[in-house]
Design an enzyme around this catalytic site. Structure first.
Site, PDB file in Angstrom:
ATOM      1  N   CYS A 184      -5.001  -0.364 -46.825  1.00  0.00           N
ATOM      2  CA  CYS A 184      -4.573   1.002 -46.486  1.00  0.00           C
ATOM      3  C   CYS A 184      -5.834   1.878 -46.514  1.00  0.00           C
ATOM      4  CB  CYS A 184      -3.542   1.802 -47.218  1.00  0.00           C
ATOM      5  SG  CYS A 184      -3.139   3.403 -46.828  1.00  0.00           S
ATOM      6  N   CYS A 218       0.843  -1.228   0.058  1.00  0.00           N
ATOM      7  CA  CYS A 218      -0.019   0.030   0.169  1.00  0.00           C
ATOM      8  C   CYS A 218       0.987   1.059   0.103  1.00  0.00           C
ATOM      9  CB  CYS A 218      -1.086  -0.071   1.253  1.00  0.00           C
ATOM     10  SG  CYS A 218      -1.810   1.427   1.170  1.00  0.00           S
ATOM     11  N   CYS A 268      -5.053   7.053 -44.257  1.00  0.00           N
ATOM     12  CA  CYS A 268      -4.846   8.171 -43.157  1.00  0.00           C
ATOM     13  C   CYS A 268      -3.924   9.054 -42.791  1.00  0.00           C
ATOM     14  CB  CYS A 268      -5.582   7.465 -41.917  1.00  0.00           C
ATOM     15  SG  CYS A 268      -4.262   6.485 -41.053  1.00  0.00           S
ATOM     16  N   THR A 293      -0.289  -1.048  -6.100  1.00  0.00           N
ATOM     17  CA  THR A 293      -0.669   0.142  -6.774  1.00  0.00           C
ATOM     18  C   THR A 293       0.657   0.701  -7.032  1.00  0.00           C
ATOM     19  OG1 THR A 293      -1.688   0.928  -4.693  1.00  0.00           O
ATOM     20  CG2 THR A 293      -2.938   0.135  -6.513  1.00  0.00           C
ATOM     21  N   CYS A 345      11.703  -0.044 -37.107  1.00  0.00           N
ATOM     22  CA  CYS A 345      11.542   0.313 -35.661  1.00  0.00           C
ATOM     23  C   CYS A 345       9.956   0.002 -35.227  1.00  0.00           C
ATOM     24  CB  CYS A 345      11.672   1.821 -35.389  1.00  0.00           C
ATOM     25  SG  CYS A 345      10.413   2.745 -36.259  1.00  0.00           S
TER      26      CYS A 345
END
Length: 411
Positions: free
Chosen positions: A345, A137, A348, A203, A386
């Site tokens: 394609c 915590c 865009c 968390t 890449c």
């Protein structure tokens, strides 16, 4: 049909999906509803000594993408704010009523052996299946010397774990904080203390945002804010990495793992299992969508296993660990380049913008006729593989990474 039955530290559950220690496991009412819906187990919201802590208003805030979709939640709620005995009574009855479900109890008390001994005996008497030591915590409790204040100090992890193994016969699971530089070191400390397993991740320290009108962060408590614990699907990559690191290092590879962190879909579940996890703890996805998501989790994982020919979870558990290595061991001679399927394609231009503005100017664009249509093509000699273009493309399989020799023959 795939068999999702799970055994973890001798604890049996009908499937590997458990509720994580959190608001959804705060009381018997919630857990009964979860078990009725089909969840395989639950970790009861963290118990501590009386008097119970006082929680604040408000307790949550969200981090959203530009479209308003929640990516993660910041939580500043503390451990259970109900009387200890109320929780103990409900845990005892829950286990009696649901003997086939895994029921673990999360614990957090001061770093004093007497405190751990006392609460362990009380919890053991409920008939629960095990305990999870909350060493993760990141808010509130560390200021009192508990939670992450323990989980960030290997010596304390070992010490408290030893106390728990000394004073209880129950399986001991140590919940690890991600707010450290070396998860293997803290997991090793748990193992040294005798931990039967670890659960991770808890968390992550966070502030989700600032109100620019009031200049107060979220969540706001009387015009103040504090760092909280970040959870949800956005933390999944961090959790996957830490689970994977434990699986690939010799000193921690033997530790059974209950995975936590951004598990939202059956695919997430399969990925954690492939990195060696045995059970899967879910919180944020339930808080946002309700207990009913168990249907999709179970059905999706089962169908995928059937398609792959897996009959049991053990058949692919840890299957991805062998591929995880150090960067220096990667094959630097391996080459691939992008290929754009012009039939798929949608023009865009996202791939072009990403490559032209931020990478290696390896995509050309040419107009088709007099209209708005255009064609994007990879320049093989400029492409370094890449795969940023592939990531930005909104159309599945439109951009693929191929060996240079099999690239589109027209370029």
């Amino acid at each position: 049909m795939a068999d999702l039955r799970t055994e973890f530290l001798g604890i049996h559950s009908p499937n590997p999906f458990w509720l994580a220690s959190a608001p959804p496991t705060d009381k018997a009412y919630n857990i009964y509803r979860a078990f009725s819906a089909g969840w395989g187990g639950a970790v009861w919201k963290t118990l501590g000594e009386d008097p119970a802590p006082v929680n604040v208003c408000s307790r949550y805030s969200a981090h959203r993408d530009i479209h308003g979709r929640i990516l993660g939640i910041n939580n500043i709620e503390l451990i259970s704010d109900r009387p200890l005995q109320v929780n103990l009574d409900e845990i005892r009855q829950t286990k009696k009523d649901w003997p086939d479900r895994a029921l673990i109890v999360s614990l957090m008390v001061p770093c004093e052996e007497a405190s751990w001994k006392r609460i362990l005996k009380q919890v053991e008497a409920t008939g629960c299946d095990g305990v999870e030591l909350n060493f993760g915590c990141p808010h509130g409790m560390p200021e009192l010397g508990m939670g992450a204040a323990v989980g960030q100090v290997p010596e304390l992890i070992t010490q408290v774990t030893r106390w728990c193994k000394k004073h209880s016969q129950l399986p001991v699971i140590v919940k690890l904080t991600p707010n450290v530089t070396d998860i293997v070191k803290t997991a090793s400390a748990a193992l040294t203390g005798g931990a039967d397993a670890v659960s991770l991740i808890n968390t992550i320290n966070s502030i989700t945002g600032i109100n620019l009108d009031t200049m107060v962060g979220f969540p706001s408590v009387a015009n103040q804010c504090t760092s909280g614990g970040y959870c949800g699907e956005a933390v999944k990559p961090i959790a996957l990495n830490m689970v994977g690191q434990l699986a690939r290092h010799d000193q921690t590879a033997s530790l059974p793992v209950s995975a936590i962190g951004g598990i939202t879909t059956w695919r997430d579940a399969a990925e954690f299992l492939s990195l060696g996890a045995t059970t899967l703890q879910v919180c944020t996805a339930v808080m946002l969508n309700g207990f009913k998501i168990i249907d999709d989790l179970v059905d999706g994982l089962s169908r995928w296993m059937d398609q792959k020919g897996y009959t049991a979870l053990s058949e692919f558990r840890g299957a991805a660990v062998a591929s995880l290595t150090d960067w220096k061991k990667l094959d630097l001679t391996y080459k691939s380049i992008a290929h754009i399927d012009t039939n798929l394609c949608i023009q865009c231009g996202r791939c072009y913008a990403a490559c032209e503005d931020t990478e290696h100017q390896a995509i050309s664009v040419k107009p088709l006729g007099d209209g708005w249509e255009r064609q994007f093509e990879v320049i093989p000699e400029a492409c370094v593989g890449c795969n940023l273009c592939q990531i930005t493309c909104p159309v599945d399989d439109c951009i693929t990474m191929v060996k240079p020799s099999t690239h589109n023959p027209q370029v």
